[in-house]
Design a protein around this motif. Structure first.
Motif, PDB file in Angstrom:
ATOM      1  N   GLU A 209       0.828  -1.196   0.000  1.00  0.00           N
ATOM      2  CA  GLU A 209       0.000   0.000   0.000  1.00  0.00           C
ATOM      3  C   GLU A 209       0.868   1.253   0.000  1.00  0.00           C
ATOM      4  OE1 GLU A 209      -2.370   0.266   3.553  1.00  0.00           O
ATOM      5  OE2 GLU A 209      -0.627   0.251   4.880  1.00  0.00           O
ATOM      6  N   LEU A 210       0.323   2.315  -0.560  1.00  0.00           N
ATOM      7  CA  LEU A 210       1.017   3.588  -0.573  1.00  0.00           C
ATOM      8  C   LEU A 210       1.018   4.185   0.825  1.00  0.00           C
ATOM      9  CD1 LEU A 210       2.291   6.019  -2.148  1.00  0.00           C
ATOM     10  CD2 LEU A 210      -0.051   6.895  -2.336  1.00  0.00           C
ATOM     11  N   VAL A 211       2.177   4.660   1.244  1.00  0.00           N
ATOM     12  CA  VAL A 211       2.305   5.342   2.529  1.00  0.00           C
ATOM     13  C   VAL A 211       2.305   6.848   2.309  1.00  0.00           C
ATOM     14  CG1 VAL A 211       3.778   5.717   4.535  1.00  0.00           C
ATOM     15  CG2 VAL A 211       3.588   3.429   3.531  1.00  0.00           C
ATOM     16  N   ALA A 212       3.148   7.302   1.413  1.00  0.00           N
ATOM     17  CA  ALA A 212       3.250   8.727   1.130  1.00  0.00           C
ATOM     18  C   ALA A 212       3.990   8.904  -0.189  1.00  0.00           C
ATOM     19  CB  ALA A 212       3.989   9.460   2.250  1.00  0.00           C
ATOM     20  N   SER A 213       3.729  10.024  -0.851  1.00  0.00           N
ATOM     21  CA  SER A 213       4.443  10.334  -2.080  1.00  0.00           C
ATOM     22  C   SER A 213       4.676  11.832  -2.164  1.00  0.00           C
ATOM     23  CB  SER A 213       3.665   9.846  -3.307  1.00  0.00           C
ATOM     24  OG  SER A 213       2.459  10.568  -3.449  1.00  0.00           O
ATOM     25  N   ILE A 214       5.674  12.193  -2.970  1.00  0.00           N
ATOM     26  CA  ILE A 214       5.989  13.597  -3.168  1.00  0.00           C
ATOM     27  C   ILE A 214       6.382  13.801  -4.618  1.00  0.00           C
ATOM     28  CG2 ILE A 214       8.384  13.270  -2.374  1.00  0.00           C
ATOM     29  CD1 ILE A 214       8.192  16.148  -1.226  1.00  0.00           C
TER      30      ILE A 214
ATOM     31  N   THR B 133       2.487  16.695  -1.884  1.00  0.00           N
ATOM     32  CA  THR B 133       2.566  15.452  -1.123  1.00  0.00           C
ATOM     33  C   THR B 133       1.207  14.783  -0.978  1.00  0.00           C
ATOM     34  OG1 THR B 133       2.316  16.661   0.955  1.00  0.00           O
ATOM     35  CG2 THR B 133       4.566  16.217   0.218  1.00  0.00           C
ATOM     36  N   THR B 134       1.253  13.469  -0.855  1.00  0.00           N
ATOM     37  CA  THR B 134       0.057  12.665  -0.632  1.00  0.00           C
ATOM     38  C   THR B 134       0.359  11.680   0.485  1.00  0.00           C
ATOM     39  OG1 THR B 134      -0.546  12.821  -2.968  1.00  0.00           O
ATOM     40  CG2 THR B 134      -1.590  11.088  -1.682  1.00  0.00           C
ATOM     41  N   TYR B 135      -0.615  11.478   1.368  1.00  0.00           N
ATOM     42  CA  TYR B 135      -0.427  10.555   2.479  1.00  0.00           C
ATOM     43  C   TYR B 135      -1.609   9.595   2.579  1.00  0.00           C
ATOM     44  CZ  TYR B 135       3.202  13.724   4.128  1.00  0.00           C
ATOM     45  OH  TYR B 135       4.333  14.493   4.220  1.00  0.00           O
ATOM     46  N   ALA B 136      -1.305   8.382   3.019  1.00  0.00           N
ATOM     47  CA  ALA B 136      -2.361   7.459   3.371  1.00  0.00           C
ATOM     48  C   ALA B 136      -3.050   7.976   4.630  1.00  0.00           C
ATOM     49  CB  ALA B 136      -1.783   6.069   3.634  1.00  0.00           C
ATOM     50  N   GLY B 137      -4.322   7.706   4.748  1.00  0.00           N
ATOM     51  CA  GLY B 137      -5.071   8.223   5.885  1.00  0.00           C
ATOM     52  C   GLY B 137      -4.505   7.804   7.232  1.00  0.00           C
ATOM     53  N   SER B 138      -3.996   6.578   7.281  1.00  0.00           N
ATOM     54  CA  SER B 138      -3.489   6.048   8.547  1.00  0.00           C
ATOM     55  C   SER B 138      -2.174   6.687   8.986  1.00  0.00           C
ATOM     56  CB  SER B 138      -3.307   4.533   8.434  1.00  0.00           C
ATOM     57  OG  SER B 138      -2.365   4.227   7.431  1.00  0.00           O
ATOM     58  N   THR B 139      -1.501   7.372   8.078  1.00  0.00           N
ATOM     59  CA  THR B 139      -0.198   7.949   8.409  1.00  0.00           C
ATOM     60  C   THR B 139      -0.221   9.474   8.471  1.00  0.00           C
ATOM     61  OG1 THR B 139       0.524   8.082   6.102  1.00  0.00           O
ATOM     62  CG2 THR B 139       0.953   6.028   7.277  1.00  0.00           C
ATOM     63  N   LYS B 140      -1.304  10.048   8.016  1.00  0.00           N
ATOM     64  CA  LYS B 140      -1.386  11.508   7.994  1.00  0.00           C
ATOM     65  C   LYS B 140      -1.261  12.070   9.407  1.00  0.00           C
ATOM     66  CE  LYS B 140      -4.084  12.865   4.826  1.00  0.00           C
ATOM     67  NZ  LYS B 140      -5.272  13.225   4.016  1.00  0.00           N
ATOM     68  N   GLY B 141      -0.413  13.081   9.526  1.00  0.00           N
ATOM     69  CA  GLY B 141      -0.189  13.686  10.831  1.00  0.00           C
ATOM     70  C   GLY B 141       0.923  13.045  11.632  1.00  0.00           C
TER      71      GLY B 141
END
Length: 117
Positions: free
Chosen positions: A44-49, A55-63
Protein backbone atom coordinates in the motif's frame (compact mmCIF):
# COMPACT_ATOMS: atom_id res chain seq x y z
CA UNK A 1 18.44 2.75 -9.03
CA UNK A 2 16.93 3.37 -5.61
CA UNK A 3 18.65 2.51 -2.35
CA UNK A 4 16.55 2.49 0.80
CA UNK A 5 17.83 2.55 4.36
CA UNK A 6 16.82 3.44 7.90
CA UNK A 7 14.53 0.64 9.03
CA UNK A 8 14.76 -0.98 12.42
CA UNK A 9 13.03 -2.00 15.61
CA UNK A 10 11.42 0.67 17.77
CA UNK A 11 8.89 0.68 20.61
CA UNK A 12 5.41 2.05 20.06
CA UNK A 13 5.48 5.84 20.13
CA UNK A 14 9.01 5.94 18.79
CA UNK A 15 10.37 7.47 15.60
CA UNK A 16 12.36 6.38 12.58
CA UNK A 17 13.57 8.11 9.46
CA UNK A 18 13.81 6.23 6.20
CA UNK A 19 16.03 7.41 3.38
CA UNK A 20 15.92 6.61 -0.31
CA UNK A 21 18.84 7.62 -2.48
CA UNK A 22 18.28 7.78 -6.23
CA UNK A 23 21.02 7.29 -8.78
CA UNK A 24 22.14 8.71 -11.02
CA UNK A 25 19.87 11.55 -9.91
CA UNK A 26 16.38 12.36 -8.69
CA UNK A 27 15.53 14.91 -11.34
CA UNK A 28 14.41 12.35 -13.90
CA UNK A 29 11.85 10.92 -11.47
CA UNK A 30 8.52 12.70 -11.38
CA UNK A 31 7.08 11.23 -8.20
CA UNK A 32 8.92 9.59 -5.32
CA UNK A 33 7.06 7.58 -2.75
CA UNK A 34 7.10 5.03 -0.01
CA UNK A 35 4.99 1.90 0.02
CA UNK A 36 4.73 -0.77 2.68
CA UNK A 37 3.70 -4.38 2.81
CA UNK A 38 2.78 -6.20 5.98
CA UNK A 39 2.68 -10.01 6.13
CA UNK A 40 -0.41 -11.34 4.41
CA UNK A 41 -1.41 -7.92 3.12
CA UNK A 42 -1.14 -6.08 -0.16
CA UNK A 43 1.44 -3.42 -0.75
CA UNK A 44 0.00 0.00 0.00
CA UNK A 45 1.02 3.59 -0.57
CA UNK A 46 2.30 5.34 2.53
CA UNK A 47 3.25 8.73 1.13
CA UNK A 48 4.44 10.33 -2.08
CA UNK A 49 5.99 13.60 -3.17
CA UNK A 50 6.05 15.09 -6.64
CA UNK A 51 8.84 17.16 -8.14
CA UNK A 52 6.94 20.34 -7.37
CA UNK A 53 6.59 19.32 -3.73
CA UNK A 54 2.98 18.17 -3.73
CA UNK A 55 2.57 15.45 -1.12
CA UNK A 56 0.06 12.66 -0.63
CA UNK A 57 -0.43 10.55 2.48
CA UNK A 58 -2.36 7.46 3.37
CA UNK A 59 -5.07 8.22 5.89
CA UNK A 60 -3.49 6.05 8.55
CA UNK A 61 -0.20 7.95 8.41
CA UNK A 62 -1.39 11.51 7.99
CA UNK A 63 -0.19 13.69 10.83
CA UNK A 64 2.42 11.16 11.92
CA UNK A 65 4.58 10.69 8.83
CA UNK A 66 6.26 13.35 6.75
CA UNK A 67 7.79 12.81 3.32
CA UNK A 68 10.37 15.21 1.98
CA UNK A 69 12.93 15.34 -0.79
CA UNK A 70 16.39 16.86 -0.88
CA UNK A 71 17.26 17.26 -4.53
CA UNK A 72 20.86 18.25 -3.84
CA UNK A 73 21.41 14.81 -2.28
CA UNK A 74 19.11 12.95 -4.68
CA UNK A 75 17.34 11.64 -1.61
CA UNK A 76 13.81 11.28 -0.33
CA UNK A 77 13.05 10.90 3.36
CA UNK A 78 10.16 9.50 5.33
CA UNK A 79 10.06 10.77 8.89
CA UNK A 80 7.85 8.50 10.94
CA UNK A 81 6.72 9.66 14.37
CA UNK A 82 4.42 8.15 16.96
CA UNK A 83 4.85 4.75 15.42
CA UNK A 84 2.25 2.09 16.10
CA UNK A 85 2.50 -1.72 15.97
CA UNK A 86 0.28 -1.65 12.88
CA UNK A 87 3.00 0.30 11.07
CA UNK A 88 5.13 -2.84 11.13
CA UNK A 89 5.92 -3.79 7.54
CA UNK A 90 8.58 -3.89 4.89
CA UNK A 91 8.85 -0.39 3.45
CA UNK A 92 9.73 0.11 -0.20
CA UNK A 93 10.96 3.20 -1.96
CA UNK A 94 9.30 3.89 -5.31
CA UNK A 95 9.99 6.26 -8.15
CA UNK A 96 7.67 7.01 -11.06
CA UNK A 97 8.89 8.50 -14.29
CA UNK A 98 6.29 9.72 -16.75
CA UNK A 99 6.78 9.88 -20.49
CA UNK A 100 4.68 10.12 -23.59
CA UNK A 101 4.60 6.32 -23.59
CA UNK A 102 3.35 5.85 -20.06
CA UNK A 103 4.71 5.49 -16.56
CA UNK A 104 7.80 3.57 -15.48
CA UNK A 105 8.14 2.35 -11.90
CA UNK A 106 11.44 1.94 -10.10
CA UNK A 107 11.67 0.09 -6.81
CA UNK A 108 14.29 0.00 -4.13
CA UNK A 109 14.94 -2.97 -1.93
CA UNK A 110 12.70 -3.15 1.10
CA UNK A 111 13.67 -2.07 4.57
CA UNK A 112 12.03 -3.69 7.59
CA UNK A 113 10.26 -1.53 10.14
CA UNK A 114 9.14 -3.30 13.30
CA UNK A 115 7.19 -1.51 16.02
CA UNK A 116 6.88 -3.34 19.30
CA UNK A 117 3.89 -2.88 21.57
Amino acid sequence: QLQASGGGLVPAGGSLRLSCAASPNIFSINVMGWYRQAPGKQRELVASIAQGGLTTYAGSTKGRFTISRENAKNTVYLQMNNLKPEDTAVYYCNGKRFSDYGSIDYWGQGTQVTVSS
